[in-house]
Design an enzyme around this catalytic site. Structure first.
Site, PDB file in Angstrom:
ATOM      1  N   GLN A 240     -11.908   4.888   8.917  1.00 34.58           N
ATOM      2  CA  GLN A 240     -11.569   6.300   8.994  1.00 34.58           C
ATOM      3  C   GLN A 240     -12.839   7.119   8.785  1.00 34.58           C
ATOM      4  O   GLN A 240     -13.628   6.819   7.892  1.00 34.58           O
ATOM      5  CB  GLN A 240     -10.556   6.663   7.905  1.00 34.58           C
ATOM      6  CG  GLN A 240      -9.333   5.785   7.911  1.00 34.58           C
ATOM      7  CD  GLN A 240      -8.833   5.545   6.500  1.00 34.58           C
ATOM      8  OE1 GLN A 240      -9.441   5.978   5.525  1.00 34.58           O
ATOM      9  NE2 GLN A 240      -7.733   4.856   6.379  1.00 34.58           N
TER      10      GLN A 240
ATOM     11  N   HIS B  21      -9.716   4.059  -3.380  1.00 33.84           N
ATOM     12  CA  HIS B  21     -10.059   3.846  -1.971  1.00 33.84           C
ATOM     13  C   HIS B  21     -11.054   2.694  -1.912  1.00 33.84           C
ATOM     14  O   HIS B  21     -12.126   2.803  -1.312  1.00 33.84           O
ATOM     15  CB  HIS B  21     -10.644   5.138  -1.375  1.00 33.84           C
ATOM     16  CG  HIS B  21     -10.124   5.420  -0.005  1.00 33.84           C
ATOM     17  ND1 HIS B  21     -10.930   5.787   1.033  1.00 33.84           N
ATOM     18  CD2 HIS B  21      -8.869   5.382   0.503  1.00 33.84           C
ATOM     19  CE1 HIS B  21     -10.187   5.964   2.126  1.00 33.84           C
ATOM     20  NE2 HIS B  21      -8.938   5.718   1.823  1.00 33.84           N
TER      21      HIS B  21
ATOM     22  N   HIS C 216       0.814  -1.217   0.000  1.00 31.67           N
ATOM     23  CA  HIS C 216       0.000   0.000   0.000  1.00 31.67           C
ATOM     24  C   HIS C 216       0.849   1.269   0.000  1.00 31.67           C
ATOM     25  O   HIS C 216       0.572   2.223  -0.710  1.00 31.67           O
ATOM     26  CB  HIS C 216      -0.884  -0.061   1.251  1.00 31.67           C
ATOM     27  CG  HIS C 216      -1.884   1.040   1.370  1.00 31.67           C
ATOM     28  ND1 HIS C 216      -2.669   1.453   0.329  1.00 31.67           N
ATOM     29  CD2 HIS C 216      -2.229   1.820   2.413  1.00 31.67           C
ATOM     30  CE1 HIS C 216      -3.455   2.428   0.735  1.00 31.67           C
ATOM     31  NE2 HIS C 216      -3.211   2.676   1.993  1.00 31.67           N
TER      32      HIS C 216
ATOM     33  N   LYS D 128      -4.196  14.226  -9.988  1.00 23.77           N
ATOM     34  CA  LYS D 128      -3.860  12.872  -9.554  1.00 23.77           C
ATOM     35  C   LYS D 128      -5.135  12.074  -9.336  1.00 23.77           C
ATOM     36  O   LYS D 128      -6.168  12.648  -8.985  1.00 23.77           O
ATOM     37  CB  LYS D 128      -3.092  12.936  -8.236  1.00 23.77           C
ATOM     38  CG  LYS D 128      -2.643  11.571  -7.764  1.00 23.77           C
ATOM     39  CD  LYS D 128      -1.791  11.665  -6.538  1.00 23.77           C
ATOM     40  CE  LYS D 128      -1.417  10.251  -6.092  1.00 23.77           C
ATOM     41  NZ  LYS D 128      -0.607  10.266  -4.893  1.00 23.77           N
TER      42      LYS D 128
END
Lengths: 494, 210, 84
Positions: free
Chosen positions: A229, A85, A43, A81
């Site tokens: 998160q 996710h 990752h 960019k």
């Protein structure tokens, strides 16, 4: 817990451990093992892909070694960019998608660019599946929640539906930002400066509290700490404004956002790029929870945080901006000329590694032999069903959600905030953003074709580039730059 | 013409509003929400966005800001004109400067679209189009207040996108010095963004203050 | 039998609470409360029918777990639980 048990539990291979020992000249301690486990993970470390990504052409781009790359237009540089996710969105689609937006925004923010547009490419299973509906709804609402609140318009995107994505939706989000060429900041550092952390208080977000290793070392573990998160777009908006203002201060020499592997990756990368040593005092980090262990503070993926390297003479100016925006912040350490990345708790040194060991992890080759299924696919024979009328076929095709209007989706995204949207979603192959700073309209598109890439990776990828190109050219734009986000399975599984 | 644009933590249409004001040759300054001196300005904008993230309720936390408290004085002294757009409209209602409240859209989702409006003023064409972008745009007020409110209504939706009572999209206060509206006129000023119907509102403000 | 139930939904320990944080900021800024510790949650009232109290409890738990909460982020507890 024995070191061998720890490093294996954290997915460091035996050979990687030997590499660490040999480069350090000693056994790493427990905290250092955590640092490597994060920085050398797929990752963060891109260990199976860096060699290949390095082959991509970069001529004509501004800053190809930063979080985002850019192309110059007049006096300004457009940074852009795209990132994925996927896994967090499969678990908690709303927050997974929201925090995905947060992360990609900070990637362009970190070079000093003001974010001006978002795009997304989403793939889900068939909409007849109840769980797929839940994921689809959650992701759209998450992107809407976060993007709308921070005031960055989502101007284009694509949504596709296929069985292969049923349990693994793809959520790829793209951000575009603009900055004057002479105001670009990079993620570098230099010895003899302060390190300032701004943004949310650091908590245990993103840490896999269920892992065996953490239960041993963490003092207060009541229930399995959730690793999800949670995004706070209000904090992100304040972070955007305060960061842009902080980066106008000439004594701020470097900036990085806290993304994957949080504070660890941002700070170690800055040390590496600036050829500096670094000392972080973890007891000075502003925390949300009590009793956090050093490894938790370093690996936390708490959202909406930025790291700055600031010359001594500029610290007060930075703290004035912090005060104006009432944004949480702490001075967490300094850069040094020791060439070593050191962590402290109070006076006690608890870790010391060369930053290049963290930032430049192993690079592996992939087994690139052609998988069996490709030949099988090429040998498939399709028969035509001439019994179906043209009308039936057309109706079947246009009733497929893949072809349907996506108005339901982009109606939930604020696509006109920013006063730049010249060509809105659903109107043409590419969106158009007015660059009032330079005059003219910037065309933006995001495209993919999973099925083609599955059948023929080379041609499929080639065609995807062509599709983006055609989407721009057909609207009158001259293509200037391209970026990519490649989504694959686990390279460590055969 | 001097315009003041109040910026709360979380406001995100401040820059858009400034750009629009400057198109008309106005001087436009940002007023940080902590400031309370508004008297330099001929018109005060409360722009769109998500002040305080819209947490608790849209505009619910922003109403405590010194700038909002100063607005009450500004209006009392008849210094100038106040216009609240989208989140600004929500803040004006929360602060009690306009009647009623804005609640969650009847479809429960955020809506971003170009919507038809009719404006209660002969200087406007019969129907205009403006961008809307909101999740809490449904105008509501107690039954017993509606008769009085209807006299203040300035903008109505021609195709109600959010369930607002009586299609109300914007209204004045009794003194005709405060206007609140959900649609975004500042996003419809430039040719480049495809629609210039927002200009009528800026021209209206100019006319009011001449 | 009919039952009136109150359900209180709160964030799990350690899950971040941006709403609570924003409210605390405003309370501090206005001087009302310097160190307000606020967490935001949700409150539901339900009227349900079930054969007996145990069946009602089971139904409520199902409603809470399947519909009212996000089990990844939230916990729930039952407040008032009265047969009417």
């Amino acid at each position: 817990m024995k070191l061998a048990e720890l490093y294996r539990a954290l997915n460091i291979s035996d050979s990687e451990y030997e590499q660490i020992k040999s480069s350090l000249g000693r056994e790493p301690n427990e905290l250092e093992i955590y640092l490597f486990s994060a920085m050398w993970s797929e990752h963060c470390g891109y260990k199976h892909s860096r060699k290949y990504l390095a082959r991509l052409p970069k001529e004509g781009s501004v800053c190809s070694e930063e979080n985002a790359g850019g192309i110059q237009i007049g006096n300004h540089v457009i940074f852009f960019k795209v990132e994925s996710h996927n896994h967090p969105s499969a678990i908690e689609p709303f927050q997974g998608a929201a925090t995905g937006i947060g992360g990609i925004i900070r990637d362009v923010l970190a070079v000093g660019a003001r974010p001006i547009a978002l795009l997304d490419s989403l793939k889900f299973g068939k909409l007849t599946d109840h769980n797929v509906k839940h994921l689809f709804d959650g992701v759209i609402r998450g992107i809407s929640f976060y993007g709308n609140c921070i005031g960055v318009p989502t101007v284009a995107g694509e949504v596709g539906f296929d069985d292969s994505y049923t349990d693994s939706p793809l959520v790829n989000v793209m951000a575009v930002g603009i900055v004057e060429k002479n105001k670009i900041k990079t993620s570098t550092s230099a010895p003899g400066n302060f390190i300032v952390l701004t943004g949310s208080h650091t908590g245990r977000d993103g840490i896999h509290g269920a892992s065996f290793a953490s239960k041993e070392l963490s003092e207060s573990s009541k229930e399995d700490r959730p690793s999800v998160q949670v995004g706070d777009p209000f904090m992100e908006k304040i972070l955007i404004e305060s960061t842009i203002e902080i980066l106008e201060i000439p004594e701020v020499i470097g900036c990085q956002d806290c993304g994957a592997a949080g504070l660890l990756s941002s700070s170690s990368e800055m040390a590496f790029k600036g050829n500096s040593g670094m000392e972080l005092h973890l007891d000075t980090v502003h925390l949300r929870e009590e009793g956090m262990q050093p490894w938790e503070i370093m690996l936390s993926e708490s959202q909406e945080r930025m790291v700055f390297v600031v010359e001594h003479s500029g610290l007060e100016k930075v703290l004035n901006v912090v005060k104006k925006y009432d944004i949480p912040a702490s001075v967490i350490g300094k850069t040094t000329d020791t060439g070593l990345y050191k962590l402290f708790w109070g006076e006690r040194e608890i870790a010391s590694v060369p930053p290049e060991m963290l930032a430049e992890g192993p690079k592996y080759d992939l087994d690139d032999s052609e998988p069996q299924y490709i030949k099988e696919c090429q040998n498939l024979k399709f028969s035509h069903n001439n019994a179906l009328s043209l009308e039936t076929v057309i109706k079947k095709m246009i009733s497929d959600p893949n072809f349907a209007s996506k108005n339901w989706v982009y109606r939930q995204y604020d696509h006109t905030v920013g006063n730049r949207t010249s060509v809105k979603p659903g109107v043409a192959g590419a969106a158009g953003i007015w660059l009032f700073e330079e005059g003219g309209v910037l065309g933006l598109t995001i495209d993919s074709n999973g099925r083609q890439v599955f059948l023929d990776p080379y041609r499929g990828a080639e065609n995807t580039v062509w599709e983006s190109y055609r989407n721009l050219v057909s609207c009158g734009y001259t293509p200037l730059g391209i970026t990519n986000c490649l989504n694959y399975g686990n390279p460590e599984k055969s | 013409m001097k315009a003041g644009i109040v910026v709360f933590p979380g406001t995100n249409c401040d820059r858009d509003t400034k750009l629009a004001c400057e198109f008309f040759g106005w001087q436009a300054d940002y007023i940080w929400h902590d400031e309370s001196s508004l008297h330099d300005y001929d018109v005060i904008f409360l722009p769109g966005g998500f002040s305080y993230g819209d947490y608790v309720s849209a505009g619910g936390l922003a109403k405590f800001s010194p700038a909002v408290l100063a607005l009450k004085e500004y209006v009392k002294s008849k210094r100038g004109f106040v216009i609240g757009i989208c989140n600004g409209f929500q803040i004006l209602c929360e602060a009690g400067l306009l009647p009623g409240a804005l609640s969650v859209n009847s479809g429960t989702r955020f809506v971003c679209d170009l919507t038809g409006l009719s404006v209660n003023n002969t200087k406007f064409p019969g129907k205009i189009n403006l961008p809307i972008a909101h999740g809490e745009g449904r105008y509501v007020a107690p039954e017993n207040m509606m008769k009085d409110i209807n006299e203040l209504v300035f903008v109505k939706y021609t195709d109600n996108p959010n369930g607002s009572t009586d299609d109300i999209a914007g209204l004045y206060d009794r003194s005709n010095k405060i206007l609140g509206m959900m649609p975004h006129p500042e996003r419809a000023v430039f040719e480049e963004t495809g629609n210039t119907d927002g200009r009528y509102f800026f021209e209206l403000i100019e006319a009011e203050l001449r | 039998m009919k039952y009136m139930v109150e359900v209180i939904v709160t964030l799990k320990d350690g899950i971040r609470d941006p709403q609570g944080a924003a409210i605390s900021t405003v309370l501090k800024r206005t001087g009302i409360e310097e160190k307000a510790e606020i967490s935001a949650g949700k409150f539901f009232t339900l009227a349900i029918s079930a054969e007996n109290q145990d069946a009602a409890k089971e139904k409520i738990n199902t409603i809470c777990e399947d519909v009212l909460i996000n089990p990844i982020l939230e916990n729930y507890r039952i407040g008032r639980f009265d047969q009417v």
